[in-house]
Design a protein around this motif. Structure first.
Motif, PDB file in Angstrom:
ATOM      1  N   ALA A   1       0.640  -1.857   0.303  1.00  0.00           N
ATOM      2  CA  ALA A   1       0.183   0.269   0.010  1.00  0.00           C
ATOM      3  C   ALA A   1       0.896   0.870   0.163  1.00  0.00           C
ATOM      4  CB  ALA A   1      -1.406  -0.399   1.746  1.00  0.00           C
ATOM      5  N   GLN A   2       2.200   1.560   0.825  1.00  0.00           N
ATOM      6  CA  GLN A   2       2.412   1.965   0.492  1.00  0.00           C
ATOM      7  C   GLN A   2       3.570   2.516  -0.570  1.00  0.00           C
ATOM      8  OE1 GLN A   2       5.962   2.538   4.357  1.00  0.00           O
ATOM      9  NE2 GLN A   2       6.258   3.933   3.722  1.00  0.00           N
ATOM     10  N   ALA A   3       3.799   1.908  -1.446  1.00  0.00           N
ATOM     11  CA  ALA A   3       4.526   1.794  -2.501  1.00  0.00           C
ATOM     12  C   ALA A   3       3.810   2.024  -3.060  1.00  0.00           C
ATOM     13  CB  ALA A   3       5.594   0.117  -2.620  1.00  0.00           C
ATOM     14  N   THR A   4       3.096   1.413  -3.477  1.00  0.00           N
ATOM     15  CA  THR A   4       1.955   1.796  -4.666  1.00  0.00           C
ATOM     16  C   THR A   4       0.387   2.639  -4.175  1.00  0.00           C
ATOM     17  OG1 THR A   4       0.655   0.583  -3.776  1.00  0.00           O
ATOM     18  CG2 THR A   4       1.732  -0.301  -5.719  1.00  0.00           C
ATOM     19  N   GLY A   5       0.825   3.508  -2.876  1.00  0.00           N
ATOM     20  CA  GLY A   5      -0.027   4.189  -2.950  1.00  0.00           C
ATOM     21  C   GLY A   5      -2.136   3.841  -2.655  1.00  0.00           C
ATOM     22  N   VAL A   6      -1.517   2.707  -2.520  1.00  0.00           N
ATOM     23  CA  VAL A   6      -3.652   2.314  -2.857  1.00  0.00           C
ATOM     24  C   VAL A   6      -3.444   1.827  -1.253  1.00  0.00           C
ATOM     25  CG1 VAL A   6      -4.584   0.671  -3.588  1.00  0.00           C
ATOM     26  CG2 VAL A   6      -2.688   1.071  -5.444  1.00  0.00           C
ATOM     27  N   SER A   7      -4.759   1.941  -0.677  1.00  0.00           N
ATOM     28  CA  SER A   7      -5.286   1.943   0.670  1.00  0.00           C
ATOM     29  C   SER A   7      -4.956   0.377   1.039  1.00  0.00           C
ATOM     30  CB  SER A   7      -6.463   2.653   0.891  1.00  0.00           C
ATOM     31  OG  SER A   7      -7.776   1.411  -0.325  1.00  0.00           O
ATOM     32  N   LEU A   8      -4.789   0.761   2.549  1.00  0.00           N
ATOM     33  CA  LEU A   8      -4.452  -0.632   2.837  1.00  0.00           C
ATOM     34  C   LEU A   8      -5.723  -2.135   2.378  1.00  0.00           C
ATOM     35  CD1 LEU A   8      -3.153  -2.642   3.821  1.00  0.00           C
ATOM     36  CD2 LEU A   8      -3.629  -1.404   6.652  1.00  0.00           C
ATOM     37  N   SER A   9      -6.559  -1.326   2.411  1.00  0.00           N
ATOM     38  CA  SER A   9      -8.067  -2.543   2.659  1.00  0.00           C
ATOM     39  C   SER A   9      -8.382  -3.200   1.241  1.00  0.00           C
ATOM     40  CB  SER A   9      -9.540  -1.650   3.039  1.00  0.00           C
ATOM     41  OG  SER A   9      -9.652  -0.121   1.784  1.00  0.00           O
ATOM     42  N   HIS A  10      -7.656  -1.443   0.209  1.00  0.00           N
ATOM     43  CA  HIS A  10      -8.198  -2.340  -0.909  1.00  0.00           C
ATOM     44  C   HIS A  10      -6.840  -3.309  -1.534  1.00  0.00           C
ATOM     45  CE1 HIS A  10      -9.844  -2.212  -4.206  1.00  0.00           C
ATOM     46  NE2 HIS A  10      -9.107  -1.262  -5.622  1.00  0.00           N
ATOM     47  N   VAL A  11      -5.837  -3.107  -1.076  1.00  0.00           N
ATOM     48  CA  VAL A  11      -4.567  -3.746  -0.919  1.00  0.00           C
ATOM     49  C   VAL A  11      -5.189  -5.483  -0.851  1.00  0.00           C
ATOM     50  CG1 VAL A  11      -2.337  -4.387  -0.549  1.00  0.00           C
ATOM     51  CG2 VAL A  11      -3.087  -2.005  -1.111  1.00  0.00           C
ATOM     52  N   LYS A  12      -5.670  -5.534   0.170  1.00  0.00           N
ATOM     53  CA  LYS A  12      -5.793  -6.571   0.958  1.00  0.00           C
ATOM     54  C   LYS A  12      -6.874  -7.426  -0.208  1.00  0.00           C
ATOM     55  CE  LYS A  12      -4.819  -5.327   5.916  1.00  0.00           C
ATOM     56  NZ  LYS A  12      -4.960  -5.201   7.509  1.00  0.00           N
ATOM     57  N   SER A  13      -8.345  -6.257  -0.586  1.00  0.00           N
ATOM     58  CA  SER A  13      -9.444  -7.146  -0.608  1.00  0.00           C
ATOM     59  C   SER A  13      -8.726  -7.525  -2.676  1.00  0.00           C
ATOM     60  CB  SER A  13     -10.350  -5.972  -1.626  1.00  0.00           C
ATOM     61  OG  SER A  13     -10.792  -5.767  -0.778  1.00  0.00           O
TER      62      SER A  13
END
Length: 228
Positions: free
Chosen positions: A141-153
């Motif tokens: 999430a930190q590397a791509t700028g995507v939210s943590l919840s969306h990364v998990k999904s």
């Protein structure tokens, strides 16, 4: 009565609509301008309006109440035929669409998924980076700028599922699935407890002997009834 349709301009509007339609199988298919969703539109009183609503208002003289839609029963995207038009709620329309399989058809599912991808704010390249990232979800999430919840999904397969490849990918599987027992093994599983209780050994070929075969007279007949 509509503010745009009066007794004076009603024949002209109906003639304009009829002039841009072609009759195909009982449906009047609109050949003019369309909205972004493919719905027919026409300019009436300086405003773009949906042709089906204009046709309904011109023929029936009243506007649909709030929450009601003017749709074509034939479900053709460009049909504006008075015989096909009807006024119904969104709930009833969705129920009819579900009954005819509009939501469960594989082609419709792919079309909706592709439409959602086009509206998505996260590019597919970034989504692939999230999938391929070797660190934790927080690091991804930190590397791509995507939210943590969306990364998990995404990494769990709940969001942005790939539309190609193995459809069974991502499903849980057993690392060492047990083989199905053979006929002899299945038979042994049923009567193994009886054999163990009486110290009966397997045959030379590894199969279990019949409980009623010669040499097994020490077995209690009540224990082997129905097992041979």
């Amino acid at each position: 009565m509509s503010l745009f349709i009066t007794d004076a301009n009603r024949p002209t509007i109906l003639a304009r609509i009829a002039g841009q339609c072609t009759d195909e199988g009982g449906c009047l298919l609109w050949g003019g301008a369309t909205w972004h969703d493919g719905a027919p539109i026409i300019n009436v009183g300086g405003q773009c309006r949906r042709v089906r609503r204009v046709m309904w208002e011109a023929l029936h003289g009243w506007l649909p109440p709030p929450g009601k839609l003017i749709v074509a029963k034939c479900r053709h995207l460009r049909c504006v035929s008075p015989d096909c038009l009807c006024c119904m709620s969104v709930r009833k329309l969705r129920r009819l669409d579900a009954r005819r399989g509009a939501f469960s058809h594989s082609a419709a599912n792919v079309a909706r998924a592709l439409a959602a991808r086009r509206r998505a704010t996260i590019p597919e390249a970034v989504v692939q980076q999230v999938r391929d990232f070797e660190g934790t979800c927080a690091q991804a999430a930190q590397a791509t700028g995507v939210s943590l919840s969306h990364v998990k999904s995404i990494r769990a397969g709940r969001a942005r599922k790939p539309l190609t490849g193995n459809v069974w990918a991502g499903l849980p599987t057993s690392p060492n699935p047990a083989p199905l027992p053979t006929t002899d093994e299945a038979y042994g599983l049923r009567v193994g407890g009886v054999y163990a209780a009486h110290n009966i050994k397997k045959n030379s070929n590894g199969s279990f002997p019949s409980p009623l075969s010669k040499g097994n007279s020490n077995l209690d007949p009540s224990l082997v009834t129905g097992l041979s």
